[in-house]
Design a protein around this motif. Structure first.
Motif, PDB file in Angstrom:
ATOM      1  N   LEU A  58       4.137   1.734   5.746  1.00  0.00           N
ATOM      2  CA  LEU A  58       3.045   2.579   6.227  1.00  0.00           C
ATOM      3  C   LEU A  58       2.481   3.465   5.125  1.00  0.00           C
ATOM      4  O   LEU A  58       1.287   3.762   5.133  1.00  0.00           O
ATOM      5  CB  LEU A  58       3.510   3.427   7.408  1.00  0.00           C
ATOM      6  N   ARG A  59       3.305   3.873   4.188  1.00  0.00           N
ATOM      7  CA  ARG A  59       2.810   4.718   3.089  1.00  0.00           C
ATOM      8  C   ARG A  59       1.689   4.018   2.325  1.00  0.00           C
ATOM      9  O   ARG A  59       0.716   4.637   1.923  1.00  0.00           O
ATOM     10  CB  ARG A  59       3.948   5.083   2.143  1.00  0.00           C
ATOM     11  N   VAL A  60       1.830   2.729   2.137  1.00  0.00           N
ATOM     12  CA  VAL A  60       0.806   1.961   1.432  1.00  0.00           C
ATOM     13  C   VAL A  60      -0.471   1.925   2.265  1.00  0.00           C
ATOM     14  O   VAL A  60      -1.564   2.217   1.777  1.00  0.00           O
ATOM     15  CB  VAL A  60       1.303   0.525   1.143  1.00  0.00           C
ATOM     16  N   ALA A  61      -0.341   1.562   3.517  1.00  0.00           N
ATOM     17  CA  ALA A  61      -1.516   1.406   4.382  1.00  0.00           C
ATOM     18  C   ALA A  61      -2.182   2.740   4.687  1.00  0.00           C
ATOM     19  O   ALA A  61      -3.418   2.834   4.724  1.00  0.00           O
ATOM     20  CB  ALA A  61      -1.113   0.710   5.677  1.00  0.00           C
ATOM     21  N   GLN A  62      -1.391   3.785   4.907  1.00  0.00           N
ATOM     22  CA  GLN A  62      -1.955   5.091   5.262  1.00  0.00           C
ATOM     23  C   GLN A  62      -2.880   5.626   4.186  1.00  0.00           C
ATOM     24  O   GLN A  62      -3.977   6.106   4.487  1.00  0.00           O
ATOM     25  CB  GLN A  62      -0.839   6.111   5.513  1.00  0.00           C
ATOM     26  N   THR A  63      -2.461   5.543   2.956  1.00  0.00           N
ATOM     27  CA  THR A  63      -3.280   6.080   1.862  1.00  0.00           C
ATOM     28  C   THR A  63      -4.629   5.376   1.797  1.00  0.00           C
ATOM     29  O   THR A  63      -5.678   6.025   1.751  1.00  0.00           O
ATOM     30  CB  THR A  63      -2.546   5.935   0.521  1.00  0.00           C
ATOM     31  N   GLY A  64      -4.601   4.054   1.826  1.00  0.00           N
ATOM     32  CA  GLY A  64      -5.857   3.306   1.753  1.00  0.00           C
ATOM     33  C   GLY A  64      -6.780   3.573   2.921  1.00  0.00           C
ATOM     34  O   GLY A  64      -7.982   3.782   2.740  1.00  0.00           O
TER      35      GLY A  64
END
Length: 159
Positions: free
Chosen positions: A30-36
Motif C-alpha cells: 500500500l505504501r507504493v500505491a498510496q503515494t502515487g
C-alpha cells in the motif's frame, strides 16, 4: 518448491504469525500505491483552476470528473486500511482487519486502473483526438490487465 508452490525450507508459522506477516506485506504494498494515487489526486484537483480547463468539451469535462471521482475513491480505499487499523487498534480484530484491508486494496487498485486509463483517454483526446484517445485507453487497460490479472493467473495455473 513443492508441487503446491510452498518452499519447504520455510519454517511453519502460527496463524497469528501469518496474520502479522500478511498485514506487514499488505502495508508495504500500500505504501507504493498510496503515494502515487495521492500525487495523482492532488494534481487532478488543481486542473479546473488552470486557464485552459475552460476550453475542454463537455465530454472531456465529464471524463475529467469521472477520472477525479475514481482517483478520490482509489485514495480513500488505499488509505482505508490505515484508518481501520487506527479504529481497531488493540481490539483483537487482526483477522478481520487483514481481510478488509485486502478487499480495500484490491478495489482501490481497480479504481487506480480506471483513474490512470481515464487520464490517458483525456490527455490523448485533448492532444491527439478522439480516435487516439480510444487507442490509448484500450492499450492502457490491456497493459494493466496483462500485468495485474493475466500474469498472476498464469502463475497460479502453473503452480
Amino acid at each position: 518448491m513443492s508441487s503446491r508452490g510452498v518452499d519447504p525450507s520455510i519454517r511453519p508459522e502460527s496463524a497469528a504469525d501469518r496474520l502479522t506477516r500478511n498485514w506487514n506485506e499488505l502495508l508495504q504494498e500500500l505504501r507504493v500505491a498510496q503515494t502515487g494515487v495521492q500525487i495523482l489526486t492532488a494534481f487532478l484537483l488543481t486542473l479546473p483552476f488552470t486557464s485552459r480547463f475552460g476550453e475542454l468539451t463537455d465530454t472531456q469535462k465529464n471524463v475529467f470528473l469521472a477520472v477525479l471521482s475514481c482517483s478520490v475513491a482509489a485514495t480513500a480505499l488505499l488509505i482505508a486500511p490505515v484508518a481501520l487499523h487506527r479504529a481497531l487498534f488493540r481490539r483483537g480484530q487482526r483477522p478481520w482487519l487483514v481481510g478488509a484491508a485486502h478487499v480495500c486494496a484490491a478495489i482501490g487498485l481497480g479504481a487506480l486502473v480506471l483513474t490512470v486509463s481515464g487520464a490517458m483517454w483525456l490527455v490523448f483526446d485533448v492532444v491527439a483526438g478522439r480516435t487516439a484517445a480510444w487507442w490509448a485507453i484500450g492499450g492502457s487497460l490491456v497493459v494493466f490487465t496483462g500485468l495485474w490479472v493475466v500474469l498472476p493467473a498464469v502463475n497460479r495455473l502453473r503452480h
